[in-house]
Design a protein around this motif. Structure first.
Motif, mmCIF file in Angstrom:
data_model
loop_
_atom_site.group_PDB
_atom_site.id
_atom_site.type_symbol
_atom_site.label_atom_id
_atom_site.label_comp_id
_atom_site.label_asym_id
_atom_site.label_seq_id
_atom_site.Cartn_x
_atom_site.Cartn_y
_atom_site.Cartn_z
ATOM 1 N N GLY A 86 151.443 47.639 81.929
ATOM 2 C CA GLY A 86 151.180 47.521 83.310
ATOM 3 C C GLY A 86 151.674 48.554 84.033
ATOM 4 O O GLY A 86 151.479 48.385 85.594
ATOM 5 N N ALA A 87 151.613 49.654 83.551
ATOM 6 C CA ALA A 87 151.845 50.938 84.449
ATOM 7 C C ALA A 87 150.532 51.679 84.758
ATOM 8 O O ALA A 87 150.296 52.556 84.306
ATOM 9 C CB ALA A 87 152.965 51.826 83.933
ATOM 10 N N PHE A 88 149.813 50.911 85.670
ATOM 11 C CA PHE A 88 148.384 51.315 85.719
ATOM 12 C C PHE A 88 148.177 52.497 86.632
ATOM 13 O O PHE A 88 147.309 53.408 86.174
ATOM 14 C CB PHE A 88 147.609 50.166 86.489
ATOM 15 N N LYS A 123 152.269 38.964 79.291
ATOM 16 C CA LYS A 123 153.475 37.931 79.383
ATOM 17 C C LYS A 123 153.958 37.484 80.627
ATOM 18 O O LYS A 123 154.314 36.292 80.835
ATOM 19 C CB LYS A 123 154.517 38.800 78.549
ATOM 20 N N ALA A 124 153.959 38.621 81.780
ATOM 21 C CA ALA A 124 154.279 38.214 82.938
ATOM 22 C C ALA A 124 153.428 37.042 83.695
ATOM 23 O O ALA A 124 153.827 36.060 84.336
ATOM 24 C CB ALA A 124 154.315 39.550 83.797
ATOM 25 N N VAL A 125 152.160 37.347 83.464
ATOM 26 C CA VAL A 125 151.007 36.302 84.138
ATOM 27 C C VAL A 125 151.327 35.184 83.568
ATOM 28 O O VAL A 125 151.192 34.101 84.174
ATOM 29 C CB VAL A 125 149.645 36.891 83.906
ATOM 30 N N LEU A 126 151.723 34.942 82.090
ATOM 31 C CA LEU A 126 151.589 33.995 81.290
ATOM 32 C C LEU A 126 153.022 32.985 81.703
ATOM 33 O O LEU A 126 152.776 31.874 82.055
ATOM 34 C CB LEU A 126 151.760 34.090 79.902
ATOM 35 N N TYR A 127 154.025 34.007 82.078
ATOM 36 C CA TYR A 127 155.366 33.097 82.380
ATOM 37 C C TYR A 127 155.305 32.721 83.820
ATOM 38 O O TYR A 127 155.739 31.440 84.051
ATOM 39 C CB TYR A 127 156.511 34.243 82.300
ATOM 40 N N LEU A 184 160.542 40.555 84.393
ATOM 41 C CA LEU A 184 159.186 41.375 83.806
ATOM 42 C C LEU A 184 158.565 42.100 84.817
ATOM 43 O O LEU A 184 158.067 43.355 84.653
ATOM 44 C CB LEU A 184 158.430 40.266 82.981
ATOM 45 N N HIS A 185 158.401 41.259 85.852
ATOM 46 C CA HIS A 185 157.645 41.998 86.904
ATOM 47 C C HIS A 185 158.521 43.327 87.699
ATOM 48 O O HIS A 185 157.826 44.423 87.780
ATOM 49 C CB HIS A 185 157.469 41.028 88.074
#
Length: 574
Positions: A161-163, A356-360, A386-387
């Motif tokens: 997620g480190a875009f 995983k963050a989006v799912l949670y 996670l965020h």
């Protein structure tokens, strides 16, 4: 065909491939390492047996060279077998013992790949090996090692997620390719990867530009599969821009190209997985939820068929898409059940942090909707954790900000110096042009000033002529004045005679004479004296003051004229 016959056919096929590969003579390290890359690419993209692998190693004389362990480790890694690590460790030891930099670089890259696989999923170790490979590749000037390292480091950053970090790696890769003359790299892949990073950064306009360029390149090259992928990516970008109609049109164009790659079913399946996912999201955006759910399920079926443990991000996005569709259809229970499938997948496999963050987040919302506040709180806290972890990675990972210029090879530095010298030469030429222009401008200004000076000199000459004329007039007036004085003298003599003759008026006449004498002595002599003084000093003063003397002279002449007229008036009246 019996199993033995099939095995024999595979071995013959492998021998044929090896013979074609062996035709490349290792005349230089570049040719040899290209042969190794060809073998690794082949075993990673084709499921082969150990017998075929051993045949390849024997036919290419790679036994006991260290490269056999590298290839075997790559083979096991591609097969999902963690035992590949032991072979890669052996290859690394042999590379260091023989000081074989090429073998060491390839081994470090393969170890990075292995640690990124689901059965390890150790991003820190993977990143460490890729960074070591990058450093060695730059020192050894091994282009493919540099490009592969940058590409894998960008992949790891994206998965975490480190875009912004991923974008920096891709930009570094682009700069390296631009600065090098002979780097062979798939520009379409770079455009595609960079476009996906822009999509994750919510910059669909920037991503769309890259996807369109990728499509044009693949169309010129006649690569149908890349054209399809590019069209799907363009549809995804337009969907994020809320151009739903255009998104569906692009997906239709992609679908029309499917028959052209029907003879490559694995390749077609890989393309159909994202195709049906984006098609489902496009239909959901148009409120066609039933068809959207069907498309999401088709994408999941394709994923299960290709790799039951792969395409995790795609699967979870499909679960979330189906859940959102059921919610729009007011079926909260089904929406929650679908998300539970995603939760199960998260427990079984290692899911990327962002996915995983989006799912949670969706699970927390779903539990909240069914009034299970305990689980809703747990998943929401996990989502926040996670965020924060993703955000901290973007702030604390300092390896991205290394000075790229210090890592360039000597050859690249020489190229940069040559470019700088050419730039300086251009700047010098430009400066000489400016000097020439400046000289021309100065010459023009001097000519203009010369003309102005000439005009000013003419004006001075005209003024001198005017002054001469006025001087001549002054002399004429002086002559008139002398004649007047002579006549006055004669008149005085007449008056004296008359005074003697006329004793009665002698007193009055004397007063007249006294008055005239006074005027002659004071009023008349004063302007005459001033005029003589001006005339005497005129030729001795600078030209700047001559004009002022002329003005004084004109005033004195006027005053003299007034005095003379006054005297004449007085004499006429008396």
């Amino acid at each position: 065909m019996t199993p033995y016959a099939m095995k024999g056919t595979l071995i013959l096929l492998a021998i044929t491939i090896c013979e074609s590969i062996a035709q490349i003579k290792p005349a230089q390290p570049g040719d040899f390492i290209n042969r190794i890359d060809t073998i690794i690419n082949y075993i990673e993209s084709n499921k082969i047996s150990e017998e075929v692998l051993n045949t390849i190693l024997s036919e290419n004389n790679l036994k006991s060279t260290g490269y056999d362990h590298l290839i075997t480790g790559s083979f096991l890694t591609a097969s999902g077998d963690s035992d590949g690590l032991s072979h890669l460790e052996t290859a690394e030891d042999m590379a260091r013992a023989k000081s074989d930099s090429l073998l060491l670089i390839k081994t470090l890259i393969q170890k990075g790949v292995l640690y990124s696989k689901p059965f390890y999923r150790n991003n820190d170790s993977s990143r460490s090996y890729f960074n070591k490979a990058l450093d060695l590749s730059i020192d050894f000037q091994y282009d493919k090692g540099i490009t592969d390292s940058y590409e894998f480091l960008a992949f790891l950053a994206m998965r975490e997620g480190a875009f912004f970090i991923a974008l920096e790696y891709l930009h570094s890769l682009q700069r390296y390719i631009d600065d090098s003359d002979n780097v062979s790299y798939d520009r379409g892949a770079l455009l595609n990867n960079t476009g996906h990073v822009y999509m994750k950064l919510n910059l669909p306009n920037e991503a769309l530009k890259l996807f369109i360029e990728d499509y044009q390149l693949s169309k010129v090259a006649g690569e149908v599969d890349d054209q399809i992928i590019s069209l799907i990516n363009q549809a995804d970008a337009n969907l994020q821009l809320e151009n739903n109609t255009l998104s569906l049109e692009l997906l239709k164009q992609a679908e029309n190209l499917f028959p052209l790659i029907a003879d490559a079913p694995k390749q077609l399946t890989s393309i159909e997985i994202p195709y049906y996912e984006i098609l489902g999201r496009s239909k959901a955006a148009n409120h066609n939820y039933t068809e959207a759910i069907a498309d999401f399920n088709t994408s999941l079926e394709k994923s299960d068929f290709k790799n039951p443990k792969g395409n995790i991000g795609n699967r979870i996005r499909c679960f979330i898409g189906i859940s959102e569709a059921y919610l729009q259809m007011q079926d909260t229970l089904k929406a929650h059940q679908v998300l539970l499938r995603g939760e199960k997948l998260d427990k079984e496999l290692k899911v990327a942090l962002l996915t995983k963050a989006v799912l949670y987040k969706h699970l927390a919302q779903s539990y909240n909707r069914i009034n299970d506040y305990h689980n809703a709180t747990i998943f929401y806290e996990n989502y926040l954790s996670l965020h924060k972890q993703i955000y901290d990675q973007q702030l604390t990972v300092d390896y991205v900000f290394r000075d790229i210029n210090q890592r360039l090879s000597q050859t690249q530095m020489e190229k940069k110096l040559a470019l700088e010298e050419a730039k300086i030469e251009k700047q010098q030429k430009f400066i000489w042009v400016l000097i020439g222009l400046f000289s021309i401008i100065v010459t023009i200004l001097m000519l203009i000033q010369y003309k102005k000076t000439k005009i000013y000199s003419q004006e001075i000459s005209n003024k001198n002529q005017l002054l001469q004329t006025q001087y001549e007039l002054l002399e004429k007036n002086a002559n008139v004045l002398a004649e007047t004085n002579r006549k006055i003298t004669l008149l005085n003599k007449d008056l004296e005679l008359k005074a003697e003759q006329d004793s009665l008026t002698i007193k009055d006449k004397n007063e007249v004479i006294d008055t005239y004498a006074f005027m002659n002595a004071h009023k008349l002599r004063s302007p005459v004296a001033s005029i003589k003084g001006i005339v005497n000093i005129y030729s001795h003063v600078p030209e700047q003051e001559q004009k002022e003397l002329i003005n004084y002279l004109e005033k004195e002449i006027d005053r003299l004229d007034d005095v003379v007229r006054g005297i004449q008036t007085y004499l006429n009246n008396n």
